[in-house]
Design a protein around this motif. Structure first.
Motif, mmCIF file in Angstrom:
data_model
loop_
_atom_site.group_PDB
_atom_site.id
_atom_site.type_symbol
_atom_site.label_atom_id
_atom_site.label_comp_id
_atom_site.label_asym_id
_atom_site.label_seq_id
_atom_site.Cartn_x
_atom_site.Cartn_y
_atom_site.Cartn_z
ATOM 1 N N LEU A 171 -154.990 1.337 -97.503
ATOM 2 C CA LEU A 171 -156.137 1.827 -96.733
ATOM 3 C C LEU A 171 -155.755 2.081 -95.277
ATOM 4 O O LEU A 171 -156.170 3.071 -94.675
ATOM 5 C CB LEU A 171 -157.291 0.822 -96.803
ATOM 6 N N MET A 172 -154.949 1.186 -94.717
ATOM 7 C CA MET A 172 -154.565 1.353 -93.316
ATOM 8 C C MET A 172 -153.578 2.507 -93.148
ATOM 9 O O MET A 172 -153.559 3.158 -92.093
ATOM 10 C CB MET A 172 -153.981 0.057 -92.752
ATOM 11 N N THR A 173 -152.777 2.772 -94.161
ATOM 12 C CA THR A 173 -151.898 3.943 -94.115
ATOM 13 C C THR A 173 -152.740 5.220 -94.044
ATOM 14 O O THR A 173 -152.497 6.094 -93.198
ATOM 15 C CB THR A 173 -150.983 3.983 -95.352
ATOM 16 N N ASP A 174 -153.747 5.318 -94.916
ATOM 17 C CA ASP A 174 -154.649 6.476 -94.860
ATOM 18 C C ASP A 174 -155.323 6.555 -93.489
ATOM 19 O O ASP A 174 -155.442 7.639 -92.899
ATOM 20 C CB ASP A 174 -155.731 6.366 -95.938
ATOM 21 N N HIS A 176 -154.345 5.351 -90.549
ATOM 22 C CA HIS A 176 -153.412 5.752 -89.499
ATOM 23 C C HIS A 176 -153.070 7.240 -89.583
ATOM 24 O O HIS A 176 -152.915 7.901 -88.550
ATOM 25 C CB HIS A 176 -152.126 4.921 -89.593
ATOM 26 N N GLU A 177 -152.926 7.758 -90.803
ATOM 27 C CA GLU A 177 -152.616 9.185 -90.931
ATOM 28 C C GLU A 177 -153.746 10.029 -90.343
ATOM 29 O O GLU A 177 -153.499 11.024 -89.646
ATOM 30 C CB GLU A 177 -152.365 9.545 -92.397
ATOM 31 N N GLY A 178 -154.990 9.640 -90.614
ATOM 32 C CA GLY A 178 -156.115 10.334 -90.004
ATOM 33 C C GLY A 178 -156.132 10.165 -88.503
ATOM 34 O O GLY A 178 -156.393 11.106 -87.752
ATOM 35 N N GLY A 179 -155.830 8.947 -88.034
ATOM 36 C CA GLY A 179 -155.813 8.675 -86.604
ATOM 37 C C GLY A 179 -154.732 9.448 -85.867
ATOM 38 O O GLY A 179 -154.953 9.934 -84.754
ATOM 39 N N GLN A 207 -147.411 6.035 -85.777
ATOM 40 C CA GLN A 207 -146.361 6.536 -86.645
ATOM 41 C C GLN A 207 -145.349 5.438 -86.935
ATOM 42 O O GLN A 207 -144.862 5.302 -88.063
ATOM 43 C CB GLN A 207 -145.654 7.736 -86.007
ATOM 44 N N SER A 208 -145.046 4.626 -85.932
ATOM 45 C CA SER A 208 -144.139 3.501 -86.138
ATOM 46 C C SER A 208 -144.728 2.510 -87.136
ATOM 47 O O SER A 208 -144.024 1.986 -88.013
ATOM 48 C CB SER A 208 -143.866 2.805 -84.798
ATOM 49 N N GLU A 209 -146.037 2.252 -87.023
ATOM 50 C CA GLU A 209 -146.686 1.332 -87.964
ATOM 51 C C GLU A 209 -146.761 1.939 -89.365
ATOM 52 O O GLU A 209 -146.694 1.203 -90.364
ATOM 53 C CB GLU A 209 -148.079 0.964 -87.462
ATOM 54 N N LEU A 210 -146.874 3.257 -89.467
ATOM 55 C CA LEU A 210 -146.842 3.895 -90.783
ATOM 56 C C LEU A 210 -145.504 3.645 -91.477
ATOM 57 O O LEU A 210 -145.453 3.359 -92.680
ATOM 58 C CB LEU A 210 -147.097 5.399 -90.653
ATOM 59 N N ASP A 211 -144.427 3.758 -90.732
ATOM 60 C CA ASP A 211 -143.096 3.492 -91.296
ATOM 61 C C ASP A 211 -142.992 2.035 -91.747
ATOM 62 O O ASP A 211 -142.464 1.741 -92.830
ATOM 63 C CB ASP A 211 -142.015 3.797 -90.266
ATOM 64 N N LEU A 212 -143.498 1.124 -90.924
ATOM 65 C CA LEU A 212 -143.470 -0.304 -91.266
ATOM 66 C C LEU A 212 -144.287 -0.568 -92.523
ATOM 67 O O LEU A 212 -143.850 -1.303 -93.426
ATOM 68 C CB LEU A 212 -144.011 -1.124 -90.095
#
Length: 226
Positions: A171-174, A176-179, A207-212
């Motif tokens: 959910l947080m990946t989705d 962050h992508e929107g953000g 973007q860094s958190e998306l990679d993590l």
């Protein structure tokens, strides 16, 4: 989500935002008094990209804070809890700054009549880069791209252990992508320099958190939903 959990989540998140507003107040006044050579208007209009981004990202951030507090009750995994804590702190403080700017500009925190969420991202003669990542996103009742639905939040509140960790990371990946797409939109369209800098910082940090989160999902035998 149980009423008690919902009240506690909103109370804690609200307290974090109130604290952020106190710290943001001085910063926003200083930003407004930046050098007179700033290329954008000192006070944006209610329908501007600056105001629209501040309004919409404040709502977007509030849900990230909410999800972060929910998962901290659903798992004892220190890596996930640490990530959730960092997201909650960062986004509560940024939300305070965004709301502080709206107060400073004497603008409402709701969109002008006839202008729904994300209207500031449309048109304007800019490139399509800012909209990258938003095409094809399934809103499914969510207010803005990447935001979880109420049903998904309830599922997260009920989940425990590894199930909660995976659902939160997805959910947080989705989210962050929107953000990131929204922040890129402000980096292109906003005219207030300090807000453009904040937006660009959001792009880089999220973007860094998306990679993590992709790595954390892989370690749990899962993948992002998108």
């Amino acid at each position: 989500m149980s009423p008690a959990l919902d009240r506690r989540t909103r109370w804690v998140a609200g307290s974090a935002v109130a604290l952020a507003l106190l710290f943001a107040g001085a910063a926003t006044v200083a930003a407004a008094r930046d050098d007179g050579a700033a290329p954008g208007p000192r006070t944006p209009a209610a329908g501007s990209a600056d105001a629209g981004f501040a309004r919409d990202m404040a709502v977007h951030h509030q849900q990230a804070v909410e999800m972060s507090f929910i998962v901290r009750d659903g798992t004892r995994d220190e890596d996930v809890r640490r990530l959730a804590y960092d997201i909650a702190n960062t986004q509560a403080n940024q939300r305070g700054m965004l709301l502080g700017w709206l107060d400073l500009w004497e603008l409402p925190k709701t969109a002008p009549d006839g202008q729904g969420p994300m209207a500031w991202m449309q048109g304007g003669g800019h490139s399509g880069h800012a909209m990258h990542g938003m095409e094809g996103m399934d809103h499914d009742g969510a207010l803005m791209p990447g935001m979880a639905t109420r049903a998904e939040l309830e599922r997260l509140a009920e989940a425990r252990g590894k199930q909660a960790e995976i659902l939160f990371l997805q959910l947080m990946t989705d989210h962050h992508e929107g953000g990131v797409a929204m922040a890129r939109g402000c980096a292109e369209r906003c005219t207030v320099p300090v807000e453009k800098r904040l937006a660009q910082g959001m792009v880089e940090a999220q973007q860094s958190e998306l990679d993590l989160m992709a790595d954390m999902l892989a370690a749990r035998g899962a993948t992002p939903r998108t």
